[in-house]
Enzyme design. Structure first.
Site, PDB file in Angstrom:
ATOM      1  N   ILE A  29       1.100  -1.196   0.087  1.00 39.56           N
ATOM      2  CA  ILE A  29      -0.050   0.015  -0.129  1.00 39.56           C
ATOM      3  C   ILE A  29       1.048   1.235  -0.135  1.00 39.56           C
ATOM      4  CG2 ILE A  29      -1.924   1.059   1.277  1.00 39.56           C
ATOM      5  CD1 ILE A  29      -2.743  -1.325  -0.125  1.00 39.56           C
ATOM      6  N   CYS A  75      21.942 -20.814  -7.434  1.00 39.68           N
ATOM      7  CA  CYS A  75      20.801 -21.278  -6.763  1.00 39.68           C
ATOM      8  C   CYS A  75      20.174 -22.462  -7.455  1.00 39.68           C
ATOM      9  CB  CYS A  75      19.727 -20.533  -6.443  1.00 39.68           C
ATOM     10  SG  CYS A  75      18.033 -21.222  -6.021  1.00 39.68           S
ATOM     11  N   CYS A  82      22.671 -22.972  -1.169  1.00 37.66           N
ATOM     12  CA  CYS A  82      23.203 -21.780  -1.948  1.00 37.66           C
ATOM     13  C   CYS A  82      23.867 -20.736  -0.882  1.00 37.66           C
ATOM     14  CB  CYS A  82      22.093 -21.308  -2.826  1.00 37.66           C
ATOM     15  SG  CYS A  82      20.830 -20.863  -2.058  1.00 37.66           S
ATOM     16  N   THR A 115       3.303  -7.992   6.283  1.00 37.89           N
ATOM     17  CA  THR A 115       2.113  -8.645   5.539  1.00 37.89           C
ATOM     18  C   THR A 115       2.056  -8.874   3.997  1.00 37.89           C
ATOM     19  OG1 THR A 115       0.918  -7.531   7.338  1.00 37.89           O
ATOM     20  CG2 THR A 115      -0.339  -8.360   5.721  1.00 37.89           C
ATOM     21  N   SER A 127      -7.014  -8.796   3.649  1.00 39.76           N
ATOM     22  CA  SER A 127      -7.401  -9.351   2.553  1.00 39.76           C
ATOM     23  C   SER A 127      -8.672  -8.843   2.178  1.00 39.76           C
ATOM     24  CB  SER A 127      -7.555 -10.717   2.563  1.00 39.76           C
ATOM     25  OG  SER A 127      -8.135 -11.230   1.358  1.00 39.76           O
ATOM     26  N   ARG A 178      -3.019 -10.534   9.697  1.00 40.84           N
ATOM     27  CA  ARG A 178      -3.849  -9.322   9.158  1.00 40.84           C
ATOM     28  C   ARG A 178      -4.101  -8.182   9.966  1.00 40.84           C
ATOM     29  NH1 ARG A 178      -5.871 -14.508   8.711  1.00 40.84           N
ATOM     30  NH2 ARG A 178      -6.330 -15.424   6.521  1.00 40.84           N
ATOM     31  N   HIS A 236      -7.699 -10.774  -5.822  1.00 46.88           N
ATOM     32  CA  HIS A 236      -9.035 -11.428  -5.800  1.00 46.88           C
ATOM     33  C   HIS A 236      -9.933 -10.703  -6.844  1.00 46.88           C
ATOM     34  CE1 HIS A 236      -8.423 -12.979  -1.283  1.00 46.88           C
ATOM     35  NE2 HIS A 236      -7.254 -12.880  -1.896  1.00 46.88           N
TER      36      HIS A 236
END
Lengths: 582, 128, 440
Positions: free
Chosen positions: A107, A502, A544, A135, A436, A409, A144
């Site tokens: 955000i 890697c 690695c 988060t 979410s 959350r 979504h």
């Protein structure tokens, strides 16, 4: 208020009191358990107040109520100045910015990029050593469709807008984006009967498309689906991307356009004059700002309290996700979920099996109220819950798990976003309670916050658009995806692109160096992992890590013993053998 | 007063559980040894009590060469009670010239009649 | 144009298995290309500075690097072309059936850029990786200070770095025991070794010389259930477990430490095998092969730890040598004959391991070719008071031996004479008969 008080008396007797404060309801008193504390807060949210400020204490858990970021421990606010416990460089001291964003998650970084479309000086404060540490890197990356959000909520509004904005935005900032669509599988006739209700919600929310799939169609689209299915509800607009790559890309795009990202900078307070914030106090210096944006994730209510504007409070809901090997990714085509009827009452989206943009499958998330703003400790119970999600796809098994992780959350008691100007402080804007579908909503939230911030700035100075805004950020090179001839050319130009460090994810030394030299450079092995993917595979750093340490030490001009996993206090090696014998 | 030490014989796969009673006062003399099924076990048990010896394998520092550490071993066995002392003595060794597997790195460590030898090649650059 | 190198046999992996395979294939006259992703040959042996390697093969207890050097030198004496720091991006097949059939490895390296390396025969000697903490369900956040024993070994022995000041170790297999001693020798405090089973997994010699010598306690029937700390390990929770290995509530203890070292199992690395369509035997976690290391895909051979996790490098070398020779024979025959049908003259019968075994390798026996076949097996329980192992074909025992002791961590080796197996046999059955009650 009377009805609320009556309800509280019924639930908690005289242990809890409610009072009104500038439109919000403040709960005070004591509750015996954390669950009850949260429950009382949720109850109070039903009464239409501006916000719920839950100051109920739980005996034994007081420390959690007063939790502050570890970055500020030892730093005290004396009068108007922050005094650090240890001597630390304060590069922001005495500076002046137009906009200050607090929080370097998706955000905050999206807002920084939006603000860069104006000719203003913007700084973003992030308390960790990299963006997307909390988060924003602890979710499944799903964009979504907007169906699961409560109709009429800000979640629904911003989700649907954001879902549309992500595809062109991803192209601009140089990250991958796909739309596998989300299939909610019906368990039996009873859940199948909710299809009309689902369709109605999708219509109200303005979701971009939905379809009913018969049992046969589900089976043909997902050959490995459980037999225990009666068709499904398909939402084609559901997308996926890498949430941490997106956050880094947004930050770099903002930097490309003049924004300043201050890492390791934790806000500790505000200085105010009248109803305006004049200075932001931080561990990296105290500076002036004309507008302050609160995008502080799980600390957003604490930041609000710095300005005496804590009109809402957050409660943390932890979720655990399990990552399955990339070989699992080939066993699924869409995002899969299978809600049970009881889950309809659940506050967090049901979760299921998300095929990530890198081709792994993420199982989860779980959802449990748990105290602790950064409490990432997993538990056996949460893992066993994930196993029920796995059953949706017959070919998956817990033995394919590479790792599991937790995210927290930040939830308001109204379970909705807070995207608005402060009503008490003239130059403060809040982007809080972003749980979410926060990732999906990010571009839309950022656009709105930037609009509000511009409104505030325009009142005090002439605001002009940034005519030379560079929308494009180039996608970092990922050689394993190149056609062989192109790959050969890249290696010929730079042989370090040919040395694979890697082996699980096929990442070259050159790509690791690119991450360490990036516009917003990685300064720890976890930061390298988020940008270049090295260490994310099945051996999870087993092979690695030594080589990554050497490259990091070389690029960062530090000793091998100073290379950290995730910033200060997380060194991989404490000493050299022979030399460091205790 | 006596003390009983218990350990597993490692001479053959049978792995007999040995028990040795040691006289503490009389400078650790063996009073009795039990549990062995053969003479080799008896010999092993006695040696382990009276004069336990071990090979030392470790690394030493390398400087100006292709790697930071060089693997080494003792050319013979060292007395167990002096093992940690020997490995600490290696802390100050720095190899800064090419060495071949088998070359001596430290002569007669701790004057115990045992050398420390390299178990790998090392040079200024990796040349296989 | 991507440059291409053609060989008769490609060996993927330059550790002990691959080196032995390259030498074995060269000895049969094949042109061999050896691909190794690290800067040096030797595989995991490079970091195994302890001794005890090669007691069977050389009659000496060599250190890992010394054992590797012997094979590196032998390999250097052949015409094998070694491609170091080379990584295989993908393997594809070309040429259908017939003498033109090749496996084409698309490879990447700093020195050579992108190139294709092709051959009719491919030997997979890719070794194994370590199981991680999350894969044994240790809970907590993700602080620095959690490492597998192999990673700790590489940091200490190659990089010269100490992972911490005080370690708790989970797993009493030889790798864990060796590292407990190594960390103690370099000055770390090792609080203890925790083992989920009722018995330690490692050799008695290692229990003696790695734990007892250093006063490091061994806690059996115990495990680590959680790690504490956000940035760095601050402590672990240990608990006792029941017979099923599940933590018993009420037995939890917090142990302060800053390092957790895990030695909780090895997993064969078989991504390339899987990409070629080979299925894995769940008991070994490696592909199924015959006594020559030949897999279900003609021309693809597997040896060493990629096939099943070995405890003696001597057997790894043996496996590599046999497999390399077989791959060479296949490649050289292939270029001479027109078509290759499935099996092409092979008559493979199933080797079944009955009750009492963890597994037996190989899973098939090609009885069309005379000679010796080596079969390896592991018992699934510790047996101290004798066990009889028989291998039967058509109900008759072609192998019968009384073992004084058997333990799962100590793999046994059996030599069979193919001629002793009746031609009409459908399978071989391994039987284990205990003399006394089993010690769990």
């Amino acid at each position: 208020m009377d009805k609320l008080k009556a309800g509280l008396r019924k639930r908690a007797g005289t242990a809890v009191e409610a009072r009104e404060d500038r439109g919000s309801v403040v709960l005070e008193g004591r509750a015996p358990t954390w669950e009850e504390r949260i429950g009382l807060g949720c109850f109070a949210a039903r009464f239409g107040f501006k916000g719920v400020v839950n100051d109920i204490e739980v005996p034994g858990l007081e420390a959690l109520d007063r939790e502050m970021p570890s970055a500020t421990v030892g730093a005290t606010t004396v009068g108007a100045t922050t005094v650090g416990a240890t001597t630390v460089a304060r590069p922001l001291e005495g500076a002046s910015f137009d906009a200050a964003i607090i929080g370097g998650g998706v955000i905050g970084c999206a807002i920084a990029r939006e603000l860069a479309k104006w000719r203003i000086a913007t700084v973003l404060l992030e308390k960790e050593e990299d963006v997307a540490v909390h988060t924003s890197s602890r979710n499944d990356g799903m964009i979504h469709d907007g169906f699961a959000a409560k109709p009429g909520s800000l979640k629904a509004k911003y989700n649907v807008l954001g879902n549309r904005l992500w595809e062109p935005l991803a192209r601009e900032i140089g990250i991958d984006f796909e739309r596998p669509g989300s299939l909610i599988v019906f368990r039996g006739a009873a859940t199948k009967a909710v299809y009309p209700a689902f369709a109605a919600i999708a219509a109200i929310n303005g979701v971009d498309g939905w379809e009913y799939w018969s049992r046969k169609r589900v089976r043909s689209e997902e050959p490995n689906i459980t037999d225990d299915q009666e068709g499904g509800f398909f939402l084609p607009s559901a997308g996926i991307l890498s949430p941490y790559k997106a956050t880094v890309a947004l930050a770099e795009s903002a930097m490309l356009n003049g924004a300043r990202i201050a890492l390791g900078a934790c806000a500790t307070g505000f200085e105010r004059e009248g109803n305006r914030i004049t200075r932001v106090l931080s561990t990296k210096g105290d500076f002036r700002a004309l507008v302050v944006i609160n995008a502080a994730g799980n600390w957003a209510d604490v930041v609000a309290s710095f300005a005496d504007d804590r009109f809402f409070s957050l409660h943390q809901r932890r979720g655990v996700d399990m990552i399955l090997d990339s070989s699992a990714g080939r066993l699924q085509n869409h995002i899969l979920g299978m809600p049970s009827l009881s889950q309809a009452a659940a506050k967090s989206k049901g979760g299921g099996l998300v095929k990530t943009i890198e081709g792994n499958i993420l199982v989860g998330p779980t959802a449990a109220e748990a105290p602790g703003r950064e409490a990432y400790e997993t538990s056996p119970l949460e893992l066993s819950e994930l196993e029920k999600h796995i059953r949706i796809n017959r070919r998956l098994s817990p033995s394919m798990a590479i790792t599991y992780f937790a995210g927290v959350r930040p939830c308001t008691y109204e379970e909705d976003f807070v995207v608005e100007r402060s009503s008490r402080v003239a130059n403060l804007v809040h982007a809080a309670g972003i749980q979410s579908p926060g990732l999906a909503s990010a571009p839309a939230i950022a656009a709105e916050i930037a609009r509000l911030a511009a409104e505030i700035l325009a009142a005090t100075k002439r605001l002009s658009p940034n005519e030379s805004f560079i929308a494009r950020r180039e996608m970092p090179l990922e050689l394993r995806r190149l056609p062989l001839e192109e790959r050969a050319l890249a290696i010929a130009r730079n042989p370090s692109y040919g040395r694979i460090v890697c082996r699980c994810e096929e990442v070259s030394e050159g790509e690791v160096r690119d991450a360490l030299r990036s516009r917003l450079p990685a300064a720890s092995l976890d930061a390298v992992k988020r940008r270049a993917r090295a260490g994310m595979g099945r051996c999870h750093g087993g092979f690695c890590t030594p080589r990554l340490m050497e490259i990091a030490a070389d690029e960062l001009h530090i000793g091998l013993c100073e290379v950290t996993k995730k910033g200060e206090g997380s060194r991989i090696a404490l000493a050299e053998t022979k030399v460091g014998r205790s | 007063m006596s003390e009983t030490r218990r350990f597993v014989c490692i001479v053959c796969p049978r792995g007999c559980a040995l028990e040795v009673d040691i006289d503490e006062s009389g400078r650790g003399a063996i009073l009795e040894l039990r549990g062995n099924e053969c003479r080799r076990g008896d010999e092993y048990g006695r040696r382990e009590i009276l004069d336990p010896r071990r090979t030392l394998t470790s690394t030493v520092r390398a400087s100006g060469l292709s790697r930071r550490r060089l693997s080494v071993r003792s050319s013979g066995e060292l007395p167990l009670p002096r093992l940690m002392e020997a490995v600490r003595a290696l802390d100050s060794i720095i190899v800064n010239e090419s060495v071949k597997c088998g070359d001596m790195v430290v002569r007669d460590i701790l004057a115990l009649g045992v050398d420390i030898i390299a178990t790998d090649d090392i040079g200024p650059n990796e040349a296989e | 144009m991507i440059p291409r190198a053609d060989y008769d046999v490609i060996v993927l992996g330059g550790g002990p298995a691959g080196l032995a395979a390259a030498i074995g294939a060269s000895a049969k006259g094949a042109r061999v290309g050896l691909i190794e992703r690290e800067e040096r040959l030797g595989g995991i042996l490079k970091q195994c500075v302890h001794d005890g390697f090669g007691l069977k093969r050389f009659g000496e207890g060599l250190t890992g690097p010394e054992y590797a050097r012997r094979y590196i030198d032998l390999c250097a004496a052949t015409s094998t072309k070694v491609h170091l720091e080379t990584f295989v991006h993908r393997v594809r097949r070309e040429g259908g059936k017939g003498s033109g059939r090749r496996f084409v490895l698309e490879c990447v390296s700093g020195a050579e850029g992108v190139r294709e390396i092709a051959a009719p025969a491919l030997v997979l000697a890719t070794g194994c990786r370590e199981r991680t903490d999350r894969q044994v369900f240790i809970h907590g956040d993700r602080p620095a200070g959690i490492l597998t024993a192999g990673l700790a070994q590489r940091l200490v022995n190659i990089e010269g770095l100490l992972p911490g000041k005080k370690a708790v170790m989970l797993g009493s297999g030889d790798i864990g025991l060796i590292m407990a001693r190594r960390l103690a020798l370099e000055g770390m405090a090792v609080e203890g070794v925790y083992e989920i089973k009722a018995e330690p997994s490692g050799l008695a010699r290692n229990l003696q010389q790695c734990l007892d010598d250093f006063g490091i306690p061994l806690h059996l029937r115990s495990t680590v259930t959680a790690v504490h700390g956000k940035k760095r390990v601050e402590a672990v929770t240990v608990a006792e477990v029941d017979e099923r290995g599940r933590p018993r509530s009420g037995t939890e203890r917090i142990v302060p430490c800053d390092t957790l070292v895990l030695s909780v199992g090895l997993i064969p690395e078989d991504e390339i095998a899987a990409s070629l369509g080979l299925t894995l035997d769940p008991a070994t976690r490696g592909p199924r092969v015959d006594q020559f290391g030949a897999s279900a895909v003609d021309g693809v051979y597997v040896c060493g730890n990629a096939l099943h996790v070995n405890d003696l490098v001597d057997y790894v070398s043996e496996s590599g040598a046999t497999t390399g020779a077989a791959a060479a024979a296949f490649a050289l025959e292939t270029t001479a004959i027109e078509t290759i049908g499935p099996g092409s003259g092979r008559r493979a019968i199933r080797i079944k391991a009955g009750a009492g075994f963890l597994y037996a390798v190989p899973q098939f026996l090609d009885i069309s070719r005379p000679g010796r076949a080596i079969v390896y097996f592991r018992s699934n329980a510790t047996i101290r008071d004798g066990a009889r192992v028989r291998i039967k074909a058509e109900g008759a025992a072609i192998f019968d031996k009384l073992y004084t002791a058997l333990r799962p961590p100590e793999m046994e080796r059996v030599e069979l004479d193919i001629a002793a197996i009746p031609a009409r046999s459908e399978s071989l059955l391994l039987e284990l008969e205990r003399r006394e009650a089993v010690h769990e």
